[in-house]
Design an enzyme around this catalytic site. Structure first.
Site, PDB file in Angstrom:
ATOM      1  N   ALA A   1       7.938  -4.623  -2.016  1.00 18.36           N
ATOM      2  CA  ALA A   1       7.117  -4.926  -0.848  1.00 18.36           C
ATOM      3  C   ALA A   1       5.684  -5.146  -1.306  1.00 18.36           C
ATOM      4  O   ALA A   1       5.296  -4.729  -2.394  1.00 18.36           O
ATOM      5  CB  ALA A   1       7.188  -3.763   0.133  1.00 18.36           C
TER       6      ALA A   1
ATOM      7  N   GLY B   1      11.580  -2.925  -2.880  1.00 24.42           N
ATOM      8  CA  GLY B   1      12.238  -3.853  -1.966  1.00 24.42           C
ATOM      9  C   GLY B   1      13.000  -4.958  -2.695  1.00 24.42           C
ATOM     10  O   GLY B   1      13.976  -5.503  -2.165  1.00 24.42           O
TER      11      GLY B   1
ATOM     12  N   GLU C   1      16.186  -3.466  -3.575  1.00 18.53           N
ATOM     13  CA  GLU C   1      16.910  -3.207  -2.319  1.00 18.53           C
ATOM     14  C   GLU C   1      17.563  -4.490  -1.803  1.00 18.53           C
ATOM     15  O   GLU C   1      18.690  -4.481  -1.311  1.00 18.53           O
ATOM     16  CB  GLU C   1      15.946  -2.602  -1.290  1.00 18.53           C
TER      17      GLU C   1
ATOM     18  N   GLU D   1       9.053   3.561  -5.514  1.00 20.87           N
ATOM     19  CA  GLU D   1       8.243   3.870  -4.333  1.00 20.87           C
ATOM     20  C   GLU D   1       7.574   5.231  -4.401  1.00 20.87           C
ATOM     21  O   GLU D   1       6.447   5.422  -3.944  1.00 20.87           O
ATOM     22  CB  GLU D   1       9.095   3.778  -3.065  1.00 20.87           C
TER      23      GLU D   1
HETATM   24  C1  3H9 Z   1       8.412  -1.198  -1.708  1.00 18.58           C
HETATM   25  O1  3H9 Z   1       9.016  -2.081  -2.236  1.00 18.58           O
HETATM   26  C2  3H9 Z   1       8.815  -0.562  -0.427  1.00 18.58           C
HETATM   27  C3  3H9 Z   1      10.230  -0.957  -0.064  1.00 18.58           C
HETATM   28  O2  3H9 Z   1      11.059   0.155  -0.178  1.00 18.58           O
HETATM   29  C4  3H9 Z   1      10.346  -1.609   1.279  1.00 18.58           C
HETATM   30  C5  3H9 Z   1       9.860  -0.817   2.432  1.00 18.58           C
HETATM   31  C6  3H9 Z   1      10.108  -1.458   3.764  1.00 18.58           C
HETATM   32  N1  3H9 Z   1       2.387  -5.622  -4.072  1.00 18.58           N
HETATM   33  O3  3H9 Z   1       0.811  -4.841 -12.639  1.00 18.58           O
HETATM   34  P1  3H9 Z   1       0.405  -6.225 -12.958  1.00 18.58           P
HETATM   35  C7  3H9 Z   1      -0.041  -7.434  -8.208  1.00 18.58           C
HETATM   36  S1  3H9 Z   1       6.982  -0.580  -2.371  1.00 18.58           S
HETATM   37  C8  3H9 Z   1       1.205  -6.230  -4.184  1.00 18.58           C
HETATM   38  O4  3H9 Z   1      -0.929  -6.417 -13.556  1.00 18.58           O
HETATM   39  P2  3H9 Z   1       2.488  -6.382 -14.934  1.00 18.58           P
HETATM   40  C9  3H9 Z   1      -0.998  -6.555  -9.004  1.00 18.58           C
HETATM   41  O5  3H9 Z   1      -1.886  -5.874  -8.163  1.00 18.58           O
HETATM   42  C10 3H9 Z   1       6.715  -1.560  -3.814  1.00 18.58           C
HETATM   43  N2  3H9 Z   1       0.668  -6.639  -5.344  1.00 18.58           N
HETATM   44  O6  3H9 Z   1       1.494  -6.970 -13.851  1.00 18.58           O
HETATM   45  C11 3H9 Z   1      -1.678  -7.588  -9.871  1.00 18.58           C
HETATM   46  O7  3H9 Z   1      -2.636  -8.231  -9.084  1.00 18.58           O
HETATM   47  P3  3H9 Z   1      -4.015  -8.702  -9.711  1.00 18.58           P
HETATM   48  C12 3H9 Z   1       7.607  -1.164  -4.914  1.00 18.58           C
HETATM   49  C13 3H9 Z   1       1.369  -6.403  -6.443  1.00 18.58           C
HETATM   50  O8  3H9 Z   1       3.244  -7.514 -15.455  1.00 18.58           O
HETATM   51  C14 3H9 Z   1      -0.558  -8.589 -10.165  1.00 18.58           C
HETATM   52  O9  3H9 Z   1       0.408  -8.406  -9.135  1.00 18.58           O
HETATM   53  N3  3H9 Z   1       7.224  -1.889  -6.099  1.00 18.58           N
HETATM   54  C15 3H9 Z   1       2.606  -5.771  -6.408  1.00 18.58           C
HETATM   55  O10 3H9 Z   1       1.742  -5.490 -15.862  1.00 18.58           O
HETATM   56  C16 3H9 Z   1       0.105  -8.391 -11.497  1.00 18.58           C
HETATM   57  O11 3H9 Z   1       0.517  -7.040 -11.598  1.00 18.58           O
HETATM   58  C17 3H9 Z   1       6.317  -1.412  -6.956  1.00 18.58           C
HETATM   59  O12 3H9 Z   1       5.795  -0.333  -6.799  1.00 18.58           O
HETATM   60  C18 3H9 Z   1       3.112  -5.372  -5.166  1.00 18.58           C
HETATM   61  N4  3H9 Z   1       4.298  -4.759  -5.053  1.00 18.58           N
HETATM   62  O13 3H9 Z   1       3.472  -5.417 -14.132  1.00 18.58           O
HETATM   63  C19 3H9 Z   1       6.020  -2.275  -8.137  1.00 18.58           C
HETATM   64  N5  3H9 Z   1       3.083  -5.672  -7.679  1.00 18.58           N
HETATM   65  O14 3H9 Z   1      -3.656  -9.715 -10.763  1.00 18.58           O
HETATM   66  C20 3H9 Z   1       4.555  -2.376  -8.346  1.00 18.58           C
HETATM   67  C21 3H9 Z   1       2.160  -6.236  -8.464  1.00 18.58           C
HETATM   68  O15 3H9 Z   1      -4.779  -9.232  -8.567  1.00 18.58           O
HETATM   69  N6  3H9 Z   1       4.217  -3.286  -9.415  1.00 18.58           N
HETATM   70  N7  3H9 Z   1       1.126  -6.692  -7.723  1.00 18.58           N
HETATM   71  O16 3H9 Z   1      -4.637  -7.465 -10.295  1.00 18.58           O
HETATM   72  C22 3H9 Z   1       4.330  -2.960 -10.724  1.00 18.58           C
HETATM   73  O17 3H9 Z   1       4.770  -1.880 -11.094  1.00 18.58           O
HETATM   74  C23 3H9 Z   1       3.872  -3.969 -11.722  1.00 18.58           C
HETATM   75  O18 3H9 Z   1       2.990  -4.837 -11.078  1.00 18.58           O
HETATM   76  C24 3H9 Z   1       4.997  -4.807 -12.362  1.00 18.58           C
HETATM   77  C25 3H9 Z   1       4.377  -5.944 -13.217  1.00 18.58           C
HETATM   78  C26 3H9 Z   1       5.813  -3.870 -13.256  1.00 18.58           C
HETATM   79  C27 3H9 Z   1       5.861  -5.447 -11.326  1.00 18.58           C
END
Ligand code: 3H9
Length: 707
Positions: free
Chosen positions: A65, A105, A108, A128
């Protein structure tokens, strides 16, 4: 030109392909889930389509998400109309084709598809809990049906990323393609193969794995117990467990409704807001706003470390852990041998604990090559100096490196406090020199404080930041100031904790407050672990340099008695032989009492809140000075340093975020009052006063330009 669609549907013969295209990571931002639903409906209605593939464009499947949307008035589809429900109702087989990340998500959605295939490098997970919520898209109900409640509980309460091959073994993924396979083509072929399969295998219908919980209902209490320490003060891990428990006791749809209730309790909780802040603060720290456009970090393929002590060894391990060959040198053969022995022993401990496989240990060790002299490291792309923390020891090393290293090599010092410009000044290439301050133990702690010398080139700074990221660190930039940013902001805390003793506190009382707050260990116990001799030496040096230096006689007396901490069996606490458990020591209480009496400081009792605020507010004030002097880019960088350098509890956001929750005016008023009471050391910083006057949160403070 109209915007490119976030989700598109095209057709490869009889297979519909739904592609999510929302850079950078295909988060489920506004319109993405709706786009998938629309494409699904179209594909379902198209008689030429027999099965469908869901795939992500760019570097990932779907990263979850959109975290930015949480806590806002975001649009939410009602239960029954969400993408997961539409997938459940699909009449044609759906194949999720995963590369990069399928997280939250994203996983999911994949689990609501009928089949999941992946490339070997893909990772899946439900992280999450790390942002203070729970999987709210059916993850707590579907994952236990795929892998059984025990594994699901472990994955959901840790949030860990599971590599595709392991996910295949666990039963999350049906097939892992060969490493060189084309995912889209592989997924289309797979979809064609299963196009006629009926009934469609919906995860929601598979209750067999849930029987594990009926056979052993104690698993829920067992996991609650096992996470109690790290989940202290938090709600999300416990709600995650309740949701999985619901999966095992309620029919699927009721379980989903329960998941929603438990999710709703978390979305706006203090811990979720703090953790979201921390997530974005970490990513912000990577950005250097004042670099000229177009400058790129230099690539590196190998590294060298000078100094085979504890820090040098840990730094070498960091490179080896992330696949980089690294040479390690030391002036003395004995020190080098000892260093290699220590590295081997550290890895062996990990193997013994089960966190590292024996063959992986051997691979990592093979990347670390001990060498005798500068001639053996001259062609390294990066050299990290990690010798004894004395200017006179480090200076000749920089002169030698200047002679030995190839042109363009990055030359960084792991100094924790010395002037980086003086070191750079020993070379004819100060533009290639910067600080790279690792935290101890260097192979474990995530923070890398990158220190900017007056002459460090933008390329050098970007390269040092990138080097940190490539070896699994969180890099954050600091100006060249005494103690740099992390230790300088921490300094007043370190003094204040001893001053509290003069006024009537005991080390165990202070430690308990900080552990209850969320630190893994109290600051006095940490001191005993690190060794109290270091602090004694640095206090003596500072007192000699600065006549106004606030002496800490209690700390001096404890250390002068040879009580250096764990290594001598006594420090702020006493220790039984071979045991690291700190025991309060009446001898320390006696030293404190005696010294306080000599100083004439009246004794009184303290509330927990006063202890906490005395320690942390002193650092907030110093952090404001650092910002006002232009030695850090932003308050959130300081928070990142406290989270990853000092073990500040992540669910409190960081030092400055935490202070904002109290309110900048209250923080200022308290500091001003202590200034009246205690004098100069509590003088409020100009920036703090201005923020309080304008009611601007600390985390929005404008720092002076970095220099
Ligand atoms: C969820 O899914 C809830 C569900 O259960 C549904 C409920 C209804 N959202 O980390 P990076 C941005 S909760 C918004 O540098 P990497 C990040 O801010 C979510 N933005 O890259 C950055 O922006 P900027 C569960 C996001 O390759 C850019 O993308 N998921 C999101 O080192 C690049 O990110 C998570 O918790 C996001 N979800 O790592 C995963 N994800 O360039 C969270 C990334 O402006 N994300 N951005 O600074 C991560 O762990 C890492 O970003 C990931 C990539 C491993 C995916």
């Amino acid at each position: 030109m109209p915007d490119a669609p976030l989700v598109r549907l095209d057709r490869d013969g009889d297979i519909g392909v739904i592609t999510v295209d929302y850079p950078p990571v295909n988060a489920l931002g506004p319109g993405v889930a709706e786009g998938i639903i629309e494409a699904l409906k179209k594909g379902n209605a198209d008689p030429a389509v027999r099965a469908m593939v869901l795939i992500g464009a760019g570097r990932s499947f779907i990263a979850g998400a959109d975290i930015r949307g949480f806590g806002t008035a975001r649009k939410r589809l009602p239960l029954g109309e969400r993408v997961y429900d539409i997938l459940d109702a699909a009449t044609k087989p759906m194949v999720a084709a995963i590369h990069g990340y399928a997280l939250g998500g994203g996983l999911e959605i994949a689990m609501a598809c009928h089949y999941r295939i992946a490339v070997p490098s893909a990772k899946v997970g439900l992280p999450e809990v790390l942002i203070g919520i729970l999987p709210g898209g059916g993850g707590t109900q579907r994952l236990p049906r795929l892998v059984g409640p025990k594994v699901a509980l472990e994955m959901i309460t840790s949030g860990r990323h599971v590599p595709a091959p392991e996910a295949r073994t666990l039963g999350i993924i049906d097939e892992v393609l060969p490493a060189d396979a084309d995912l889209r083509a592989g997924a289309i072929a797979y979809a064609r193969k299963i196009a006629a399969a009926r009934p469609l295998p919906r995860v929601r219908d598979h209750d067999e794995r849930l029987a594990e919980a009926k056979a052993d209902p104690g698993i829920f209490d067992a996991i609650r117990k096992s996470i109690a320490r790290r989940a202290r003060n938090q709600k999300a891990p416990y709600n995650c467990i309740l949701a999985v428990e619901a999966a095992c006791t309620l029919p699927f749809d009721q379980g989903i409704a329960r998941e929603q209730e438990l999710f709703a309790e978390l979305e706006n909780s203090d811990e979720a807001r703090a953790l979201r802040y921390a997530f974005f603060a970490e990513r912000e720290a990577a950005k250097l706003p004042d670099m000229p456009v177009g400058v790129k970090p230099r690539e590196f393929a190998n590294a060298a470390v000078v100094g085979a002590g504890t820090m040098g060894g840990g730094i070498a391990m960091s490179f080896a852990d992330f696949g980089y060959p690294v040479r390690i040198m030391d002036a003395s053969k004995e020190a080098l041998d000892r260093g290699m022995e220590r590295i081997r022993a550290n890895y062996a401990t990990s193997v013994k604990r089960g966190s590292l496989a024996q063959d992986e240990m051997e691979r990592r060790l093979a990347r670390i090559q001990p060498v005798a002299g500068y001639d053996d490291i001259g062609d390294a792309d990066i050299v990290v100096e990690a010798v004894f923390e004395e200017m006179d020891v480090k200076k000749p090393i920089f002169r030698a490196l200047d002679k030995a290293m190839k042109p363009g090599a990055l030359m960084v010092s792991n100094t924790s406090a010395l002037d980086i410009d003086q070191l750079a000044g020993e070379t004819a290439r100060p533009q290639d020199v910067a600080g790279a301050h690792f935290f101890s133990p260097a192979n474990v702690m995530k923070l890398l404080e990158v220190v900017r010398g007056a002459k460090s080139s933008p390329e050098t700074l970007l390269s040092t930041m990138a080097m940190g990221r490539k070896i699994g660190k969180l890099s954050a930039m600091a100006g060249n100031t005494d103690g740099f940013v992390a230790n300088r902001s921490r300094g007043p805390f370190n003094s204040e904790m001893v001053i509290l003793l003069e006024e009537g506190c005991l080390p165990e009382q202070v430690d308990k407050v900080m552990v209850d707050f969320g630190y893994p260990m109290g600051p006095f116990a940490v001191g005993d672990l690190a060794g109290l001799d270091i602090g004694l030496a640095s206090r003596k040096r500072r007192a000699a340099q600065n006549p106004n230096y606030r002496k800490l006689p209690i700390a001096d007396r404890v250390a002068e008695l040879g009580r250096y901490g764990q290594k001598t069996g006594a420090g702020w606490y006493r220790y039984e032989k071979g045991d690291r458990t700190p025991h309060p020591d009446p001898e320390v209480a006696r030293i404190i009492k005696e010294t306080a009496a000599e100083l004439g400081v009246p004794q009184r009792s303290f509330t927990d809140q006063e202890i906490l605020r005395r320690l942390l507010f002193s650092s907030v004030n110093e952090a404001c000075r650092i910002l006002e002097e232009g030695k850090a880019y932003r308050a959130s960088d300081i928070d990142v340093m406290w989270l990853h350098g000092f073990g500040f509890p992540r669910y409190r956001g960081g030092l400055m975020y935490w202070a904002d929750q109290i309110g900048v005016r209250d923080v200022y008023n308290q500091i001003a009052a202590w200034n009246q009471q205690y004098g100069e050391r509590w003088a409020p910083s100009r920036l703090l006063r201005e923020l309080a006057e304008s009611g601007t949160p600390l985390r929005e403070a404008k720092a002076a330009p970095m220099h």
